[in-house]
Scaffold this active site. Sequence first.
Site, mmCIF file in Angstrom:
data_model
loop_
_atom_site.group_PDB
_atom_site.id
_atom_site.type_symbol
_atom_site.label_atom_id
_atom_site.label_comp_id
_atom_site.label_asym_id
_atom_site.label_seq_id
_atom_site.Cartn_x
_atom_site.Cartn_y
_atom_site.Cartn_z
ATOM 1 N N ASP A 1 0.789 -1.251 0.000
ATOM 2 C CA ASP A 1 0.000 0.000 0.000
ATOM 3 C C ASP A 1 0.817 1.296 0.000
ATOM 4 O OD1 ASP A 1 -1.921 -1.953 0.229
ATOM 5 O OD2 ASP A 1 -2.748 -1.247 2.123
ATOM 6 N N LYS B 1 -6.704 -4.793 -3.233
ATOM 7 C CA LYS B 1 -7.349 -5.453 -2.093
ATOM 8 C C LYS B 1 -8.372 -4.513 -1.444
ATOM 9 C CE LYS B 1 -3.534 -4.317 1.093
ATOM 10 N NZ LYS B 1 -4.239 -3.578 2.133
ATOM 11 N N VAL C 1 3.222 0.303 4.238
ATOM 12 C CA VAL C 1 2.493 1.055 5.269
ATOM 13 C C VAL C 1 1.066 0.512 5.409
ATOM 14 C CG1 VAL C 1 3.862 3.134 4.890
ATOM 15 C CG2 VAL C 1 1.728 2.839 3.593
ATOM 16 N N THR C 2 0.503 0.674 6.628
ATOM 17 C CA THR C 2 1.192 1.094 7.822
ATOM 18 C C THR C 2 1.578 -0.145 8.625
ATOM 19 O OG1 THR C 2 -0.870 1.303 9.100
ATOM 20 C CG2 THR C 2 -0.085 3.280 7.963
ATOM 21 N N CYS D 1 -1.996 -2.579 7.743
ATOM 22 C CA CYS D 1 -1.978 -3.513 6.606
ATOM 23 C C CYS D 1 -0.746 -4.415 6.574
ATOM 24 C CB CYS D 1 -2.142 -2.730 5.309
ATOM 25 S SG CYS D 1 -3.816 -2.059 5.160
ATOM 26 N N GLN E 1 7.916 -13.857 21.266
ATOM 27 C CA GLN E 1 7.571 -15.275 21.523
ATOM 28 C C GLN E 1 8.205 -16.209 20.497
ATOM 29 O OE1 GLN E 1 3.273 -15.729 22.878
ATOM 30 N NE2 GLN E 1 3.161 -13.736 21.851
HETATM 31 C C1 C5J Z 1 -3.027 0.523 5.564
HETATM 32 C C2 C5J Z 1 -4.742 1.736 6.723
HETATM 33 N N1 C5J Z 1 -2.550 0.362 4.352
HETATM 34 N N2 C5J Z 1 -3.896 2.181 7.659
HETATM 35 N N3 C5J Z 1 -4.301 1.009 5.673
HETATM 36 O O1 C5J Z 1 -2.360 0.294 6.539
HETATM 37 O O2 C5J Z 1 -5.924 2.008 6.788
#
Ligand code: C5J
Length: 225
Positions: free
Chosen positions: A28, A133, A161-162, A166, A206
Amino acid sequence: MTNSSGIIAAEPEPITLDWTKTALVIIDMQRDFMEPGGFGETLGNDVSQLARAVKPIASVLAAARASGMLVVHTREGHLPDLSDAPPAKVERGAPSLRIGDPGPMGRILIRGEAGHDIIPALYPLDSEIVIDKPGKGAFYATELGEILQNYGVENLLVCGVTTEVCVNTTVREGNDRGYRCVVIGDGCASYFPEFHEMGLKMIKAQGGIFGWVSDSAAILKAMET
Ligand code: C5J
């Protein structure tokens, strides 16, 4: 170790990957998250926090391209008629603009709009895979699993990100599907530095409950050898 594999310095421990069974997955890196006027900013976030991930990703992307590694880019977004956007996602919170509203880079988080596209610094080559997606995870409601299976991929180098949204969701999905997920820590970023930190810790805790955490320098070093 074969000629096609390398040892990556990582936490909780080093990991050996066969590069021929490894894909670079870039999550993303879209204008909607990275630039003013997009989805990220409508939620009240400081988008400048994400810029730090670009250079580390660009360096690994260049190495992956040079070595012929499979490269996958993802984009979060929705169809223009919002038929794949659950009302529960669209209606929540009090953003300045909602998903589908017109913004300075086109309709917010809608496929085909300027804001939905990947930033120029990391723009996909025609030969690279781009997964659209509707959710946070890259496996949910996409063809990613099938594509990785077709290419014989067993290991994922994950960045983007982030970190806690995601990237984390995709790593958890990938881990449950049996992939060794190595997160490129400096190639990820969050609007909240503390979430970035904790997002990485959650993955490697872990004994590596979801995967491994490394960085771009260590990946490049392992790929050189
Ligand atoms: C992603 C979001 N790509 N933070 N989306 O992390 O909404």
